[in-house]
Design a protein around this motif. Sequence first.
Motif, PDB file in Angstrom:
ATOM      1  N   THR A 164      29.249 -38.030 -41.545  1.00 53.69           N
ATOM      2  CA  THR A 164      30.533 -37.416 -41.896  1.00 53.69           C
ATOM      3  C   THR A 164      31.009 -37.816 -43.281  1.00 53.69           C
ATOM      4  O   THR A 164      32.085 -37.392 -43.706  1.00 53.69           O
ATOM      5  N   GLY A 165      30.207 -38.594 -43.974  1.00 60.49           N
ATOM      6  CA  GLY A 165      30.592 -38.971 -45.321  1.00 60.49           C
ATOM      7  C   GLY A 165      31.403 -40.243 -45.387  1.00 60.49           C
ATOM      8  O   GLY A 165      31.817 -40.655 -46.462  1.00 60.49           O
ATOM      9  N   GLU A 166      31.709 -40.907 -44.260  1.00 64.90           N
ATOM     10  CA  GLU A 166      32.476 -42.125 -44.253  1.00 64.90           C
ATOM     11  C   GLU A 166      31.531 -43.301 -44.482  1.00 64.90           C
ATOM     12  O   GLU A 166      30.547 -43.458 -43.785  1.00 64.90           O
ATOM     13  N   GLY A 167      31.893 -44.118 -45.432  1.00 68.33           N
ATOM     14  CA  GLY A 167      31.080 -45.289 -45.701  1.00 68.33           C
ATOM     15  C   GLY A 167      29.871 -44.998 -46.563  1.00 68.33           C
ATOM     16  O   GLY A 167      28.994 -45.819 -46.669  1.00 68.33           O
ATOM     17  N   GLY A 168      29.780 -43.855 -47.189  1.00 63.03           N
ATOM     18  CA  GLY A 168      28.648 -43.533 -48.038  1.00 63.03           C
ATOM     19  C   GLY A 168      28.852 -42.198 -48.713  1.00 63.03           C
ATOM     20  O   GLY A 168      29.774 -41.449 -48.376  1.00 63.03           O
ATOM     21  N   PRO A 169      28.023 -41.894 -49.693  1.00 61.44           N
ATOM     22  CA  PRO A 169      28.165 -40.620 -50.399  1.00 61.44           C
ATOM     23  C   PRO A 169      27.822 -39.440 -49.503  1.00 61.44           C
ATOM     24  O   PRO A 169      26.958 -39.527 -48.638  1.00 61.44           O
ATOM     25  N   LYS A 170      28.521 -38.344 -49.710  1.00 64.18           N
ATOM     26  CA  LYS A 170      28.281 -37.142 -48.927  1.00 64.18           C
ATOM     27  C   LYS A 170      27.039 -36.427 -49.413  1.00 64.18           C
ATOM     28  O   LYS A 170      26.779 -36.343 -50.612  1.00 64.18           O
ATOM     29  N   SER A 171      26.294 -35.893 -48.491  1.00 65.01           N
ATOM     30  CA  SER A 171      25.089 -35.147 -48.825  1.00 65.01           C
ATOM     31  C   SER A 171      25.436 -33.677 -49.024  1.00 65.01           C
ATOM     32  O   SER A 171      26.331 -33.140 -48.348  1.00 65.01           O
ATOM     33  N   PRO A 172      24.737 -32.974 -49.926  1.00 68.73           N
ATOM     34  CA  PRO A 172      24.980 -31.531 -50.074  1.00 68.73           C
ATOM     35  C   PRO A 172      24.639 -30.739 -48.819  1.00 68.73           C
ATOM     36  O   PRO A 172      25.096 -29.609 -48.668  1.00 68.73           O
ATOM     37  N   LEU A 173      23.844 -31.347 -47.923  1.00 65.82           N
ATOM     38  CA  LEU A 173      23.471 -30.655 -46.694  1.00 65.82           C
ATOM     39  C   LEU A 173      24.492 -30.836 -45.578  1.00 65.82           C
ATOM     40  O   LEU A 173      24.318 -30.261 -44.500  1.00 65.82           O
ATOM     41  N   ASP A 174      25.549 -31.640 -45.825  1.00 63.83           N
ATOM     42  CA  ASP A 174      26.572 -31.826 -44.802  1.00 63.83           C
ATOM     43  C   ASP A 174      27.305 -30.529 -44.490  1.00 63.83           C
ATOM     44  O   ASP A 174      27.838 -30.365 -43.391  1.00 63.83           O
ATOM     45  N   GLN A 175      27.357 -29.613 -45.460  1.00 68.53           N
ATOM     46  CA  GLN A 175      28.060 -28.354 -45.240  1.00 68.53           C
ATOM     47  C   GLN A 175      27.347 -27.462 -44.228  1.00 68.53           C
ATOM     48  O   GLN A 175      27.946 -26.508 -43.715  1.00 68.53           O
ATOM     49  N   PHE A 176      26.089 -27.761 -43.908  1.00 68.93           N
ATOM     50  CA  PHE A 176      25.333 -26.961 -42.944  1.00 68.93           C
ATOM     51  C   PHE A 176      25.283 -27.608 -41.559  1.00 68.93           C
ATOM     52  O   PHE A 176      24.550 -27.134 -40.688  1.00 68.93           O
ATOM     53  N   ALA A 177      26.038 -28.693 -41.357  1.00 70.07           N
ATOM     54  CA  ALA A 177      26.002 -29.397 -40.076  1.00 70.07           C
ATOM     55  C   ALA A 177      26.643 -28.540 -38.985  1.00 70.07           C
ATOM     56  O   ALA A 177      27.642 -27.853 -39.211  1.00 70.07           O
ATOM     57  N   ILE A 178      26.050 -28.583 -37.800  1.00 66.27           N
ATOM     58  CA  ILE A 178      26.547 -27.833 -36.645  1.00 66.27           C
ATOM     59  C   ILE A 178      27.340 -28.780 -35.760  1.00 66.27           C
ATOM     60  O   ILE A 178      26.844 -29.846 -35.368  1.00 66.27           O
ATOM     61  N   HIS A 179      28.585 -28.394 -35.448  1.00 65.45           N
ATOM     62  CA  HIS A 179      29.456 -29.209 -34.620  1.00 65.45           C
ATOM     63  C   HIS A 179      29.896 -28.402 -33.404  1.00 65.45           C
ATOM     64  O   HIS A 179      30.368 -27.271 -33.548  1.00 65.45           O
ATOM     65  N   PRO A 180      29.752 -28.952 -32.208  1.00 70.31           N
ATOM     66  CA  PRO A 180      30.224 -28.225 -31.012  1.00 70.31           C
ATOM     67  C   PRO A 180      31.743 -28.207 -30.959  1.00 70.31           C
ATOM     68  O   PRO A 180      32.398 -29.236 -31.137  1.00 70.31           O
ATOM     69  N   LEU A 181      32.305 -27.041 -30.710  1.00 72.39           N
ATOM     70  CA  LEU A 181      33.750 -26.886 -30.584  1.00 72.39           C
ATOM     71  C   LEU A 181      34.191 -26.884 -29.121  1.00 72.39           C
ATOM     72  O   LEU A 181      35.210 -27.465 -28.777  1.00 72.39           O
ATOM     73  N   ILE A 182      33.424 -26.210 -28.278  1.00 76.25           N
ATOM     74  CA  ILE A 182      33.702 -26.160 -26.843  1.00 76.25           C
ATOM     75  C   ILE A 182      32.398 -26.466 -26.112  1.00 76.25           C
ATOM     76  O   ILE A 182      31.424 -25.729 -26.264  1.00 76.25           O
ATOM     77  N   ASP A 183      32.393 -27.547 -25.346  1.00 78.14           N
ATOM     78  CA  ASP A 183      31.201 -27.933 -24.587  1.00 78.14           C
ATOM     79  C   ASP A 183      31.211 -27.227 -23.234  1.00 78.14           C
ATOM     80  O   ASP A 183      32.224 -27.209 -22.532  1.00 78.14           O
ATOM     81  N   MET A 184      30.071 -26.664 -22.875  1.00 78.86           N
ATOM     82  CA  MET A 184      29.906 -26.005 -21.581  1.00 78.86           C
ATOM     83  C   MET A 184      28.572 -26.432 -20.987  1.00 78.86           C
ATOM     84  O   MET A 184      27.565 -26.443 -21.682  1.00 78.86           O
ATOM     85  N   LYS A 185      28.593 -26.762 -19.696  1.00 76.05           N
ATOM     86  CA  LYS A 185      27.380 -27.186 -19.014  1.00 76.05           C
ATOM     87  C   LYS A 185      27.311 -26.511 -17.659  1.00 76.05           C
ATOM     88  O   LYS A 185      28.239 -26.601 -16.859  1.00 76.05           O
ATOM     89  N   ILE A 186      26.202 -25.798 -17.414  1.00 74.86           N
ATOM     90  CA  ILE A 186      25.966 -25.115 -16.148  1.00 74.86           C
ATOM     91  C   ILE A 186      24.690 -25.677 -15.550  1.00 74.86           C
ATOM     92  O   ILE A 186      23.585 -25.360 -16.007  1.00 74.86           O
ATOM     93  N   GLY A 187      24.847 -26.541 -14.544  1.00 74.00           N
ATOM     94  CA  GLY A 187      23.680 -27.192 -13.972  1.00 74.00           C
ATOM     95  C   GLY A 187      23.017 -28.109 -14.980  1.00 74.00           C
ATOM     96  O   GLY A 187      23.657 -28.979 -15.583  1.00 74.00           O
ATOM     97  N   ASP A 188      21.725 -27.927 -15.172  1.00 76.54           N
ATOM     98  CA  ASP A 188      20.985 -28.706 -16.159  1.00 76.54           C
ATOM     99  C   ASP A 188      20.972 -28.046 -17.536  1.00 76.54           C
ATOM    100  O   ASP A 188      20.362 -28.574 -18.470  1.00 76.54           O
ATOM    101  N   LEU A 189      21.593 -26.883 -17.667  1.00 70.96           N
ATOM    102  CA  LEU A 189      21.632 -26.167 -18.932  1.00 70.96           C
ATOM    103  C   LEU A 189      22.907 -26.515 -19.686  1.00 70.96           C
ATOM    104  O   LEU A 189      23.995 -26.545 -19.099  1.00 70.96           O
ATOM    105  N   TYR A 190      22.749 -26.777 -20.966  1.00 77.42           N
ATOM    106  CA  TYR A 190      23.883 -27.161 -21.806  1.00 77.42           C
ATOM    107  C   TYR A 190      24.178 -26.053 -22.798  1.00 77.42           C
ATOM    108  O   TYR A 190      23.313 -25.647 -23.565  1.00 77.42           O
ATOM    109  N   PHE A 191      25.402 -25.551 -22.750  1.00 73.06           N
ATOM    110  CA  PHE A 191      25.851 -24.534 -23.691  1.00 73.06           C
ATOM    111  C   PHE A 191      27.034 -25.110 -24.470  1.00 73.06           C
ATOM    112  O   PHE A 191      27.792 -25.933 -23.943  1.00 73.06           O
ATOM    113  N   SER A 192      27.191 -24.666 -25.677  1.00 76.37           N
ATOM    114  CA  SER A 192      28.335 -25.101 -26.468  1.00 76.37           C
ATOM    115  C   SER A 192      28.699 -24.010 -27.465  1.00 76.37           C
ATOM    116  O   SER A 192      27.831 -23.328 -27.997  1.00 76.37           O
ATOM    117  N   PHE A 193      29.985 -23.857 -27.668  1.00 77.51           N
ATOM    118  CA  PHE A 193      30.501 -22.921 -28.667  1.00 77.51           C
ATOM    119  C   PHE A 193      30.673 -23.700 -29.963  1.00 77.51           C
ATOM    120  O   PHE A 193      31.536 -24.560 -30.083  1.00 77.51           O
TER     121      PHE A 193
END
Length: 338
Positions: A71-100
């Motif tokens: 997240t850039g804390e404690g060190g320089p930010k990478s130019p690739l940080d802008q492409f990081a994928i973050h889950p907004l809504i976690d969803m889990k159905i059985g053993d399958l994991y879905f996330s928005f």
Amino acid sequence: MNQSKQMKLFHRLKNCFRRSKEEDKEKRSPYANEDVAKVPKIKMMERIAEVVKAAQSEKEEKKGRDEGSSTGEGGPKSPLDQFAIHPLIDMKIGDLYFSFTNPSLFMLLSLSLFLVLVHFVTKKGGGNLVPNAWQSLVELLYDFVLNLVNEQIGGLSGNVKQKFFPCILVTFTFLLFCNLQGMIPYSFTVTSHFIITLGLSFSIFIGITIVGFERNGLHFLSFLLPAGVPLPLAPFLVLLELISYCFRALSLGIRLFANMMAGHSLVKILSGFAWTMLCMNDLLYFIGALGPFFIVLALTGLELGVAILQAYVFTILICIYLNDAINLHQTVLLFIYN
């Protein structure tokens, strides 16, 4: 904790007791003079619990350091940080994991933006007789893609071509809005992820293959063997044509992903360099930062052009591949007028 892990911890403690008994007599363990086998089981389990707790705390500290660096804390930010994928809504159905995730959000926003634009333009039964700016934009996109389909796909009547027009129009507008949306600060460039562009290109590639079999039947397989090829070379050419045909889907996704990711990374690097120089308390650095600053402005304009161009290239290649699947080895001449 399973039995194998308990045995590993037991042997580890056993070695620690032996080293403490031999090397550190002054600060020996309270169990150094005792035989390891005679150490009470409760005390041994207490030592195991202490080791496990220490290992867990060390693991949590390492995880915290990794998250801080990402997240850039404690060190320089990478130019690739802008492409990081973050889950907004976690969803889990059985053993399958879905996330928005944030790519899902921005893809939904891009598609919704275009649908809302088309709805407000056409809600009065086809728009105004004298078009406004928004209606002109929609008509421009419509005519542009329609002319592209009519020029690149041959051998079909206009009504038959209209079957492919909606899919091509939606693909072009979706990519165009996603690419342009990625130029907005603090947004997300959906097409900078290979899995998204590859999924789009492979789904379209499978659809084009189905259209080819539907139009030509098993004769579509002659696409892999050009006419007039000597029989001894036929197996090699079939294999070569098959690999080339399959790599069409891969090249579609890689081209779009690589151009968008490389361009955004370059803009991020140069903008960070210019901002660092501007923040230094030195007139020389401030004047020197004007060069990277103007380069960033030029690259931003270039990225806007690349965003539009990549949507166009992706769409025109779809039309060309669709024409090849329908007309097989017939040659289509494209005349470019200056």
